[in-house]
Design an enzyme around this catalytic site. Sequence first.
Site, PDB file in Angstrom:
ATOM      1  N   ASN A  16      -9.974  -4.444  -7.197  1.00  0.00           N
ATOM      2  CA  ASN A  16      -8.462  -3.370  -7.585  1.00  0.00           C
ATOM      3  C   ASN A  16      -9.691  -3.149  -9.155  1.00  0.00           C
ATOM      4  O   ASN A  16      -9.545  -2.339  -9.363  1.00  0.00           O
ATOM      5  CB  ASN A  16      -7.968  -3.709  -7.895  1.00  0.00           C
ATOM      6  CG  ASN A  16      -7.091  -3.533  -5.827  1.00  0.00           C
ATOM      7  OD1 ASN A  16      -5.975  -4.297  -5.637  1.00  0.00           O
ATOM      8  ND2 ASN A  16      -7.663  -2.396  -5.205  1.00  0.00           N
ATOM      9  N   ASP A  34       0.635  -1.426  -0.242  1.00  0.00           N
ATOM     10  CA  ASP A  34      -0.004  -0.088   0.144  1.00  0.00           C
ATOM     11  C   ASP A  34       1.026   1.016   0.357  1.00  0.00           C
ATOM     12  O   ASP A  34       2.070   1.089   0.811  1.00  0.00           O
ATOM     13  CB  ASP A  34      -0.962  -0.201   1.328  1.00  0.00           C
ATOM     14  CG  ASP A  34      -2.110  -0.529   1.050  1.00  0.00           C
ATOM     15  OD1 ASP A  34      -2.793   0.285   0.299  1.00  0.00           O
ATOM     16  OD2 ASP A  34      -2.696  -1.033   1.739  1.00  0.00           O
TER      17      ASP A  34
HETATM   18  C1  FPP Z   1      -1.962  -0.051  -3.711  1.00  0.00           C
HETATM   19  O1  FPP Z   1      -1.746   0.687  -3.246  1.00  0.00           O
HETATM   20  C2  FPP Z   1      -1.609  -1.152  -4.570  1.00  0.00           C
HETATM   21  C3  FPP Z   1      -1.552  -1.644  -5.417  1.00  0.00           C
HETATM   22  C4  FPP Z   1      -3.337  -2.055  -5.734  1.00  0.00           C
HETATM   23  C5  FPP Z   1      -0.838  -2.488  -6.404  1.00  0.00           C
HETATM   24  C6  FPP Z   1       0.371  -3.055  -5.874  1.00  0.00           C
HETATM   25  C7  FPP Z   1       1.099  -2.794  -7.633  1.00  0.00           C
HETATM   26  C8  FPP Z   1       2.561  -2.813  -7.805  1.00  0.00           C
HETATM   27  C9  FPP Z   1       3.263  -2.340  -6.425  1.00  0.00           C
HETATM   28  C10 FPP Z   1       3.295  -2.796  -9.167  1.00  0.00           C
HETATM   29  C11 FPP Z   1       3.861  -3.828  -9.555  1.00  0.00           C
HETATM   30  C12 FPP Z   1       3.762  -5.408  -8.959  1.00  0.00           C
HETATM   31  C13 FPP Z   1       4.126  -6.316  -9.587  1.00  0.00           C
HETATM   32  C14 FPP Z   1       3.901  -7.982  -8.872  1.00  0.00           C
HETATM   33  C15 FPP Z   1       4.966  -6.316 -10.409  1.00  0.00           C
HETATM   34  P1  FPP Z   1      -2.829   2.586  -3.705  1.00  0.00           P
HETATM   35  O2  FPP Z   1      -2.378   2.086  -5.183  1.00  0.00           O
HETATM   36  O3  FPP Z   1      -3.812   1.897  -3.253  1.00  0.00           O
HETATM   37  O4  FPP Z   1      -1.706   2.836  -3.105  1.00  0.00           O
HETATM   38  P2  FPP Z   1      -2.957   3.951  -2.039  1.00  0.00           P
HETATM   39  O5  FPP Z   1      -3.366   3.544  -0.783  1.00  0.00           O
HETATM   40  O6  FPP Z   1      -1.709   5.580  -1.854  1.00  0.00           O
HETATM   41  O7  FPP Z   1      -3.880   4.893  -2.780  1.00  0.00           O
END
Ligand code: FPP
Length: 247
Positions: free
Chosen positions: A50, A2
């Site tokens: 998501n 996150d």
């Molecule tokens: C949550 O943070 C993160 C995700 C939904 C995506 C995770 C994906 C990656 C780290 C990309 C690469 C992954 C791989 C396996 C190569 P958020 O977007 O909800 O952050 P926020 O809470 O700050 O909005």
Amino acid sequence: MDGNGRWARGRFMPRIWGHKRGADSVREVVKCAASMGVKVLSLFAFSDENWGRPQDEVSALMGLFDQYLQFETDQLLKQNIRLRFMGNIDRLPEKTRSLLLGAAQKLSACDGMTLNLAVSYGARAEITEAVRAIARNVREGIIDPEHVCESMVAGGLASAGMPDLDLVIRTSGEQRLSNFMLWQSSYAELYFTKVLWPDFGKAAFKAALEEFSTRQRRFGLVSVEPALGVSSSLGRMGEEPSGKTPC
Ligand code: FPP
């Protein structure tokens, strides 16, 4: 993993920029975990929920998964890392699904660390699917309902064959499990850090493991005071308690 969005917003950049930097953290943490002897590293890359994000963010994330699978598989092979995945991969774009299946196949003989990617994953859906399979067997008369046991449910999960979670790390200050491996985390230690995922590298990962190593895990039992001259009732860290429901 996150905090990608907030990391980007703090730099006046689009959210996807945070996800890109998040992918760099994935590379670093995977390498570090393997070198430290972690047996299984599960990463929550994309949840069932998501799919409800804006289409451009979903597409960009799928593109990042594609890149990772295309360009990292050989690196994973060199590090003897096996790849597994959990989730409803039928919902993934054809290209992502086939790259994931191809990479898992290519790495299937590796016997070092297992990298377990949760994509299009939700724990409730996973548990429901396991229960559905048991119910079918009950209907067919293959299983007596009285013989349904915890191992049967565990064996029907996408994580079948992998150990329960020892440690759950949640970044960015959130303090929830958010539908992640609910069954498997029953006795996991929880570690919350304010560090945003794109800033979560080797040092932060090692700090989490260090903190974990100080936790006393009782698995619902009592620990025997070393002062009494009797060794602890606990097994080695990560071991199942011996009295766990056999079936
Ligand atoms: C949550 O943070 C993160 C995700 C939904 C995506 C995770 C994906 C990656 C780290 C990309 C690469 C992954 C791989 C396996 C190569 P958020 O977007 O909800 O952050 P926020 O809470 O700050 O909005």
